[in-house]
Design an enzyme around this catalytic site. Structure first.
Site, mmCIF file in Angstrom:
data_model
loop_
_atom_site.group_PDB
_atom_site.id
_atom_site.type_symbol
_atom_site.label_atom_id
_atom_site.label_comp_id
_atom_site.label_asym_id
_atom_site.label_seq_id
_atom_site.Cartn_x
_atom_site.Cartn_y
_atom_site.Cartn_z
ATOM 1 N N LYS A 91 11.910 -2.551 -5.887
ATOM 2 C CA LYS A 91 12.344 -3.009 -4.934
ATOM 3 C C LYS A 91 13.253 -4.143 -4.532
ATOM 4 C CE LYS A 91 6.708 -1.737 -4.153
ATOM 5 N NZ LYS A 91 6.733 -0.471 -3.962
ATOM 6 N N ASP A 121 3.109 -8.539 -12.853
ATOM 7 C CA ASP A 121 4.323 -7.686 -12.357
ATOM 8 C C ASP A 121 4.753 -7.965 -10.988
ATOM 9 O OD1 ASP A 121 4.452 -5.366 -10.459
ATOM 10 O OD2 ASP A 121 3.105 -4.070 -11.227
ATOM 11 N N TYR A 134 -1.631 -2.085 -8.400
ATOM 12 C CA TYR A 134 -1.571 -0.884 -9.008
ATOM 13 C C TYR A 134 0.208 -1.476 -9.246
ATOM 14 C CZ TYR A 134 1.433 3.529 -8.177
ATOM 15 O OH TYR A 134 2.764 4.375 -8.007
#
Ligand SMILES: Cc1ncc(COP(=O)(O)O)c(C=O)c1O
Length: 472
Positions: free
Chosen positions: A282, A254, A151
């Site tokens: 995050k 990522d 994702y």
């Protein structure tokens, strides 16, 4: 709103009421499709350190941590104080450069081995879009390779083959053709993507052999954390580094989940492979919204000279940068202490979960690294695997029903982890010895309860993993 079949109506009585009220004005009651898929009627009251409370008064040890940002737990005092002070000093936004830019940039490039130059963004989705655009511009090639089950945010350009419903016969054979993750995504974006299987060298070798001149980059979560947690097989990241280099393509990590979590320098520090570009979000803000992308000076030169467009009114705002400065300062100065907690408690909980399930006779695989992991419960007809290596294996192995039962049995004992069977567990630096002990005690009881419930009612898994409302 539906009743939770395992908890009943009364458990979240207040939450249900509030959720119904929210749903009258907020579409679906949540402002993220990812939150909607959790299927749990729980409204949040407040959090403190490693714990949070719902509005029905239940207290939980938190292993979801806001989908990961809360690396220091809820309400991290130093970060919040730093943000308040920065707002008092600067306000919230100016769109002029200020000292904070320099300070965060210096800390960032000191901590992350592969980042010489970076840019700030507002979310992981944005950072990843920017990284892919940069790779296409740098190589002059159109296509990006992504892994099935990964994702990279919800943008039209990347929300493909994230959790395709490979139980459907027409999707069952592996194909590099991407599957859109939502209605409304134009097919043309799929033409700029190719899909490989994580940990499967051959699937990528074939793509390079057939499309080598068209591939701008391989975009990969270095540890695939969006299909549970899947570790790279030994040598796999090195293989990605070599094959991209040999075809003149870029390697993009990522690191939205792994960055500032597996180590201060993320997966590239911990696993020793340096990509050309990496993306962050995050943990970088410890709960404040900030993201970044960066890489080698040579590649990032295209941003520096404004040949590639990246922008945003809110990028590098005071709140985001003040939070990041506090986070990175903390990570730099207390590195050993912080990672001793993250790694040590992470390993203890993993080990304890394994033991609890084994003692209860529940077949499962617990896998992860440092502060992030997942537990995959075996379906009755699951293949005999000792580890999960890609999304397809996660599919073939996992019982959603048993995961649900374990999730609710833990929830009733005050331990929260995300109810979606492919969403990983996180631990924070605020977790304590007593949290670990309480978690493992709960796990022992919950595993026995689930084993008993399976004797009374065997696991019944749904025939499809498709998320409600998502046509594939
Ligand atoms: C690996 C990865 N990349 C990108 C994203 C998107 O980040 P954001 O939700 O901040 O847009 C996520 C979100 O969970 C993620 O896990």
């Amino acid at each position: 709103m539906s009743t939770d079949r395992l908890l009943g109506d009364a458990y979240f009585a207040q939450s249900r009421q509030l959720f119904e009220r929210i749903s009258r004005t907020i579409a679906g009651g949540e402002s993220s499709y990812a939150r909607l898929k959790k299927g749990l009627e729980l409204c949040f009251d407040h959090g403190e350190g490693s714990h949070f409370w719902d509005i029905d008064g239940h207290e939980y040890i938190d292993y979801s941590l806001g989908y990961g940002p809360l690396i220091f737990g809820h309400k991290p005092k130093r970060v919040i104080q730093a943000v308040i002070e920065a707002i008092e000093r600067y306000g919230t936004i100016s769109t002029f450069p200020y000292e904070l830019d320099a300070e965060v940039g210096e800390l960032f490039t000191e901590l992350v081995p592969g980042v010489d130059l970076l840019r700030f963004a507002n979310s992981g989705t944005e950072a990843t879009m920017a990284a892919a655009r940069l790779a296409r511009a740098y190589t002059g090639r159109p296509k990006i390779v992504q892994m099935e089950g990964a994702y990279h945010g919800w943008a039209d350009t990347h929300l493909w083959s994230s959790h395709p419903d490979v139980w459907r016969p027409q999707l069952r054979p592996y194909s590099p053709r991407p599957i859109p993750g939502s209605r409304g995504i134009p097919e043309v974006y799929g033409e700029a993507l190719l899909i490989a299987q994580y940990n499967d060298r051959e699937s990528l070798e074939r793509l390079f052999a057939e499309h080598g001149n068209e591939i701008a980059a391989v975009l990969v979560e270095p540890v695939q954390c969006n299909s549970g947690v899947i570790l790279p097989e030994p040598g796999y990241l090195e293989f990605l580094r070599e094959i991209t280099r040999s075809y003149g393509a870029l390697l993009i990590f990522d690191e939205v989940i792994t960055g500032f979590r597996l180590a201060p320098g993320g997966a590239q520090e911990r696993l020793g492979v340096i990509p050309d570009i990496a993306t962050y979000a995050k943990a970088l803000g410890a709960g404040f919204p900030i993201a970044a992308f960066g890489g080698s000076r040579e590649v990032m030169q295209l941003e520096a000279t404004n040949q590639v467009m990246h922008g945003g009114t809110y990028t590098a705002n005071v709140v985001a940068l003040a939070a990041a400065r506090a986070v990175l300062t903390e990570m730099k100065t207390r590195r050993d202490e912080l990672w001793a907690v993250l790694n040590g408690f992470g390993e203890r909980v993993r080990e304890g979960l394994r033991e609890a399930c084994e003692a209860a006779g529940l077949r499962c695989i617990v896998q992860g690294i440092g502060p992030v992991w997942h537990i995959f419960f075996a379906k009755p007809d699951a293949p005999a695997l000792d580890r999960i290596r890609n999304y397809r294996e996660a599919h073939a192995y996992t019982s959603i029903d048993i995961y649900d039962r374990f999730n609710r049995a833990m929830l009733r004992r005050g331990v929260y982890f995300h109810p979606y069977h492919l969403e990983r567990w996180f631990i924070s630096t605020a977790h304590s010895e007593s949290d670990v002990q309480a978690t493992l005690q709960a796990a022992h009881e919950a595993a026995l309860e689930v084993a008993q419930s399976l004797r009374e009612q065997p696991a019944a898994d749904p025939a499809s993993l498709a998320m409600p409302g998502i046509a594939q």
